[in-house]
Design a protein around this motif. Structure first.
Motif, PDB file in Angstrom:
ATOM      1  N   UNK A  38      10.099   9.652   4.011  1.00  0.00           N
ATOM      2  CA  UNK A  38       9.031   9.048   3.716  1.00  0.00           C
ATOM      3  C   UNK A  38       8.988   8.072   2.245  1.00  0.00           C
ATOM      4  N   UNK A  39      10.062   8.118   1.868  1.00  0.00           N
ATOM      5  CA  UNK A  39      10.483   7.353   0.452  1.00  0.00           C
ATOM      6  C   UNK A  39      11.279   6.233   0.669  1.00  0.00           C
ATOM      7  N   UNK A  40      11.254   5.316   1.913  1.00  0.00           N
ATOM      8  CA  UNK A  40      12.452   4.599   2.198  1.00  0.00           C
ATOM      9  C   UNK A  40      11.989   3.118   1.273  1.00  0.00           C
ATOM     10  N   UNK A  41      10.890   3.164   0.492  1.00  0.00           N
ATOM     11  CA  UNK A  41      10.463   1.874  -0.204  1.00  0.00           C
ATOM     12  C   UNK A  41      11.013   2.266  -1.717  1.00  0.00           C
ATOM     13  N   UNK A  42      11.716   3.340  -1.737  1.00  0.00           N
ATOM     14  CA  UNK A  42      12.443   3.929  -3.019  1.00  0.00           C
ATOM     15  C   UNK A  42      13.087   2.743  -3.699  1.00  0.00           C
ATOM     16  N   UNK A  43      12.372   2.340  -5.023  1.00  0.00           N
ATOM     17  CA  UNK A  43      12.707   1.273  -5.748  1.00  0.00           C
ATOM     18  C   UNK A  43      14.262   1.176  -6.200  1.00  0.00           C
TER      19      UNK A  43
END
Ligand code: SDX
Length: 429
Positions: free
Chosen positions: A331-336
């Motif tokens: 659930x951290x696919x938008x990890x910058x």
């Protein structure tokens, strides 16, 4: 022997040297007799064109981006096999049947505990010691605790030392991590697989039960598989050279750990994530790309480039896919950081400098992103590489030690220093 030869004209001399042909890759010119016949050395700092040995373990085709372990492509092993089966393959030369695999996994499992006295050894370090410093010290110290497996001429002791190193490396790495955090050491459990055991030893605390997340253990196992062996890289060559003197396996693997720590080698995974964090946002990428291209700036894109791969590192391709999968599942696919990494790769691969120099992401470019998402600090990235590469070092060590051609490694040099001169008393200087 191929029957082929190479003729070298040196002044008025002509020296004929045998050529050996491989099962894959380029022919090699055997220069073993060059000095005796031609009174010259070859010169190849960094060994860019030098084969140091023959080997049956791993083959890399740098132009095609191919990596084979005992002939099996890394893409197939990372998707269909698992780390301990790959360990068996590297160590014994073939894929095991059920009984062989069960026996091997049982032997490894039963050697995962460390001698209790070694806990005191850990306590001699400062709490903020880098885990690679701890691993180098503790693995070297295993020579002082496991006297019954240091005779390299005894096949049984070689086998025991091999199993002990494969089995205990995760325990040592996890203990180094726990020591850094100030949390108590967590003992291994025999009912867990290798990757799950490592995760539990790293993240469990006595205050509550710990359930291994199957997504993380699968990702951990795949990372172990992808880092297992890689021909005669710097740390493996270090292990081979140290072992050529007959030094015990624990001391030689400790030398390999020390070499792997360097940022040009296994330390690049830590350096790469720190670089991505320094870049921070995609709008900063052009500035760092220009710095990487600037000969006057020592900055290099960490996780980029490779001595052998002049095409994509196949491990980086698998790790990139795995990063997407693991971060989405967590659930951290938008990890910058992942976005910066992808944009950095896209920008560099479109830049003439990187295209011309054939610089692609290597194994260290995406691994850190996954490890950070799994909860590891950057200081644990290279220790995890060392846990995996232990099987490569041990397999290459075993191959060399049992090779009848083996002799102590002793390179020569191009001497460019002072010629003979007489001592001058201090009063006359
Ligand atoms: C590993 O050997 C192995 O197999 C290692 C490994 C394994 O599994 O064991 O694959 C693991 O160590 C991977 C590599 C991790 N290291 C890094 O990511 C550090 C950054 N990469 C570079 O330091 C470099 O690419 C090396 C060390 C990996 C390879 O160096 P080489 O083969 O000695 O190549 P080089 O330094 O001669 O570079 C060739 C040219 C140079 O420019 P010129 O002098 O020809 O003008 O490419 C440039 C370099 O300046 N270059 C880079 C670069 N890497 C090379 N420029 C910018 N960024 C980079 N990353």
């Amino acid at each position: 022997m191929s029957g082929k030869t190479a003729k070298l004209v040196i002044g008025s001399k002509e020296v004929e040297l045998p050529i050996h042909s491989p099962t894959a890759g380029p022919d090699v010119i055997d220069i073993g007799q060059l000095y005796a016949k031609g009174d010259v050395f070859t010169y190849d700092p960094g060994y860019t064109s030098t084969a140091s040995c023959d080997s049956t373990i791993t083959f890399i085709d740098g132009e095609e981006g191919i990596l084979l372990h005992r002939g099996y492509p890394i893409e197939q092993l990372s998707s269909k096999s698992h780390f301990l089966e790959v360990c068996y393959l590297l160590l014994y030369g073939g894929l095991p049947n059920v009984a062989e695999l069960t026996d091997f996994e049982t032997r490894v499992t039963r050697h995962t505990m460390l001698h209790e006295q070694m806990m005191n050894f850990f306590r001699g370090f400062r709490r903020d010691a880098h885990p690679m410093a701890v691993m180098t010290g503790v693995v070297g110290a295993m020579s002082a605790f496991y006297h019954d497996s240091i005779d390299v001429n005894d096949p049984w002791q070689r086998e025991v030392a091999s199993i002990r190193l494969i089995a205990k490396m995760p325990t040592i790495a996890a203990m180094a991590f726990k020591y850094n955090t100030g949390q108590p050491f967590v003992y291994p459990r025999n009912d867990l697989d290798y990757a799950s055991n490592f995760l539990r030893m790293c993240f469990a605390v006595p205050a509550e039960d710990y359930e291994v997340n199957p997504i993380l253990s699968r990702a951990m196992d795949r990372i172990f598989t992808l880092h297992a062996d890689h021909e005669q890289n710097a740390s493996t060559s270090t292990v081979r050279l140290a072992s050529s003197s007959g030094a015990n396996p624990f001391a030689c693997i400790a030398a390999g750990i020390a070499c792997l720590w360097g940022p040009a080698h296994g330390g690049a995974n830590q350096a790469c994530l720190e670089m991505l964090e320094e870049i921070g946002t995609v709008d900063k990428i052009p500035e760092f790309i220009e710095r990487a291209k600037d000969k006057n700036d020592p900055f290099r894109l960490m996780g980029f480039g490779h001595r052998v791969y002049k095409n994509r590192d196949p491990r980086a391709t698998v790790l990139k896919e795995s990063a997407d999968e693991v971060l989405e599942l967590l659930g951290v696919e938008n990890n910058s950081i992942l976005q910066v990494a992808k944009k950095l790769e896209e920008t560099a691969l479109a830049d003439e400098y990187f295209i011309e120099k054939k610089l692609f992401p290597n194994v260290d470019f995406y691994s850190g992103i996954i490890l950070e998402a799994m909860g590891f600090p950057t200081s644990m990235f290279t220790p995890i590489f060392a846990v995996s590469r232990t099987i490569g070092w041990v397999s290459q060590w075993k191959e060399m030690i049992t090779d009848p051609k083996m002799k102590i490694g002793r390179p020569r040099q191009l001497y460019i220093g002072e010629t003979k001169r007489d001592y001058v008393d201090i009063g006359d200087r």
